[in-house]
Design an enzyme around this catalytic site. Structure first.
Site, mmCIF file in Angstrom:
data_model
loop_
_atom_site.group_PDB
_atom_site.id
_atom_site.type_symbol
_atom_site.label_atom_id
_atom_site.label_comp_id
_atom_site.label_asym_id
_atom_site.label_seq_id
_atom_site.Cartn_x
_atom_site.Cartn_y
_atom_site.Cartn_z
ATOM 1 N N HIS A 22 0.865 -1.189 0.000
ATOM 2 C CA HIS A 22 0.000 0.000 0.000
ATOM 3 C C HIS A 22 0.901 1.239 0.000
ATOM 4 C CE1 HIS A 22 -2.715 3.017 1.822
ATOM 5 N NE2 HIS A 22 -3.723 2.229 1.481
ATOM 6 N N CYS B 291 -4.672 2.555 -3.693
ATOM 7 C CA CYS B 291 -3.381 3.018 -3.126
ATOM 8 C C CYS B 291 -2.268 1.997 -3.363
ATOM 9 C CB CYS B 291 -3.496 3.308 -1.632
ATOM 10 S SG CYS B 291 -4.659 4.592 -1.225
ATOM 11 N N ASP C 128 3.383 -4.518 7.650
ATOM 12 C CA ASP C 128 2.157 -3.726 7.591
ATOM 13 C C ASP C 128 0.988 -4.670 7.869
ATOM 14 O OD1 ASP C 128 -0.115 -2.352 6.933
ATOM 15 O OD2 ASP C 128 0.595 -1.646 4.978
ATOM 16 N N LYS D 69 -10.116 0.003 10.426
ATOM 17 C CA LYS D 69 -10.404 -1.261 9.721
ATOM 18 C C LYS D 69 -10.733 -2.370 10.725
ATOM 19 C CE LYS D 69 -6.999 -0.132 6.176
ATOM 20 N NZ LYS D 69 -7.704 0.462 5.057
ATOM 21 N N GLN E 55 -4.312 -4.948 7.209
ATOM 22 C CA GLN E 55 -5.395 -5.843 6.775
ATOM 23 C C GLN E 55 -5.368 -7.155 7.562
ATOM 24 O OE1 GLN E 55 -7.784 -5.095 4.552
ATOM 25 N NE2 GLN E 55 -6.961 -3.171 3.776
#
Ligand code: PLP
Length: 407
Positions: A123, A365, A200, A226, A203
């Protein structure tokens, strides 16, 4: 505990509304998730009865707000499997977390010719801060491709390491392809070569149990909105050894011990990396959201979403005019697709919206991934813990209408 989807859906008031005269089918969870009533109530309660600034006052409300806010650090640590909560820096989300590492850890220790390894499916939040280092210091960004299924081979990542590699920055779960990356293997191999790894987790933490100590990473970023929590909340796990190497990125109140005209001394970590008044109520809401998820059970959430993924994969595979990107076997329930022919992703999402189906259209993104796939844009249906197989059917019905209108 079994996963009672009817009960779970009743926890999210927005799911009862209609959009364009149709029941809402919310499949844009990858962008941001809806909030359960307990989070909404916690925000109202905090502002109605328990609000004050934190860490500053000696009065009752300030102590109460501080207690509630600081308790969230422990909740996040529990959620991520971190034994010492002082390794959790609270912030506004992943973008701030990764920038904190880029400015506070990477910038002071990197120089021209040093290398950062990135996967092609990152991202922009895990790309642009590293471009800053490329532009300002002459650091080289080394890209590792995914294969035709959208899988990232850990050996390919480790094979890209040279004696100039200073960091590997990689997603745990692609927001476009749904690919789950074997970050543990990457961390194991990188550690042997003395290369720190930033993961990261924006998600991944939403869809599966995460234990950062088992993964063995140096940095793990999450973002609250999220995770069924408020926007403007988040955190980053920073291994204590990396924290000791870090300089503060933002200066201001709270992160200092003493300030005079000539000198400044800093607060102990993690507060040293938390400047200014934080998102007090947002973080309190995030704590409640994480407790809600842990109450449902991360394994139960993951199992429910695997069921949705399998059902959606079968149904979408039945549409021979639909091109789904990302065929990783163990992927999450995230489906990016294009329609055969010239139909634009924005037109598809507009038609889906008329049917009450909310998806995202665009680049998500992920410029380098779109370049790798040779696509200008895709539509993305991303599922969450409250979605159902009936909603997969609603998506497929709406896609059939798209095909009729746009083919
Ligand atoms: N990383 C990934 C994989 C994401 O999906 C997102 C959000 O879309 C981000 C980072 C950025 O998160 P935020 O905008 O909340 O900082």
């Amino acid at each position: 505990m079994t996963f009672d989807i009817v009960k779970v859906r009743a926890d999210f008031p927005i799911l009862t509304r209609e959009v364009n005269g149709k029941p809402l089918v919310y499949l844009d969870n990858g962008a941001s998730a809806q909030k359960p009533q307990v989070v909404i109530d916690a925000i109202t309660q905090a502002y109605s009865h328990e609000y004050s600034n934190v860490h500053r006052g000696l009065h009752y409300l300030s102590n109460l707000a501080t207690e509630k806010y600081e308790a969230v650090r422990g909740t996040i640590a529990r959620f991520l499997g971190v034994s010492d909560e002082r390794q959790i820096v609270m912030n506004s989300g992943t973008t701030e977390g990764i920038n904190t590492v880029a400015y506070g850890w990477a910038m002071p220790r990197m120089e021209a010719g040093d290398e950062i390894i990135l996967s092609v499916m990152e991202h922009h939040a895990n790309i642009v801060p590293w471009h800053f280092l490329r532009e300002r210091l002459g650091v080289k960004l080394v890209w590792v491709d995914v294969d035709a299924n959208g899988d990232l081979d850990p050996d390919k990542v480790l094979g890209a390491i040279t004696d100039r590699t200073r960091l590997i920055a990689v997603t745990h779960l692609s927001n476009v392809l749904g690919t789950v990356v074997d970050v543990k293997s990457i961390c194991d191999g990188a550690r042997e070569r003395g290369v720190p790894v930033l993961v990261d987790g924006s998600q991944a933490a939403v869809h599966m149990p995460v234990n950062v100590e088992e993964i063995g990473c140096d940095f793990y970023a999450i973002t609250g909105h999220k995770l069924y929590g408020p926007s403007g909340s988040g955190a980053i796990y920073i291994h204590r050894d990396r924290m000791a190497e870090m300089q503060p990125f933002m200066g201001g109140g709270d992160m200092i011990r003493e300030v005079s005209k000539d000198a400044v001394t800093y607060n102990d970590p993690p507060m040293k990396f938390e400047a200014g008044t934080p998102g007090i109520v947002q973080m309190i809401g995030l704590g409640v959201a994480l407790d809600y998820m842990m109450g449902l059970g991360m394994e139960n959430i993951a199992a429910h979403e695997r069921h949705l993924r399998d059902y959606a994969r079968d149904r979408l595979d039945g549409l021979n005019w639909l091109n789904v990107q990302g065929r990783s076997v163990g992927k999450a329930a995230i489906f990016s697709f294009t329609l055969e022919g010239a139909a634009h992703a924005h037109d598809i999402s507009t038609i889906l919206d008329k049917k009450g189906v909310a998806v995202r259209a665009g680049q998500h993104c992920t410029g380098p991934l779109m370049e790798h796939l040779g696509l200008a844009a895709t539509c993305r249906a991303s599922f969450g813990l409250y979605n159902t197989t009936e909603e997969v059917d609603a998506l497929v019905d709406a896609l059939e209408l798209c095909h009729k209108l746009l083919a």
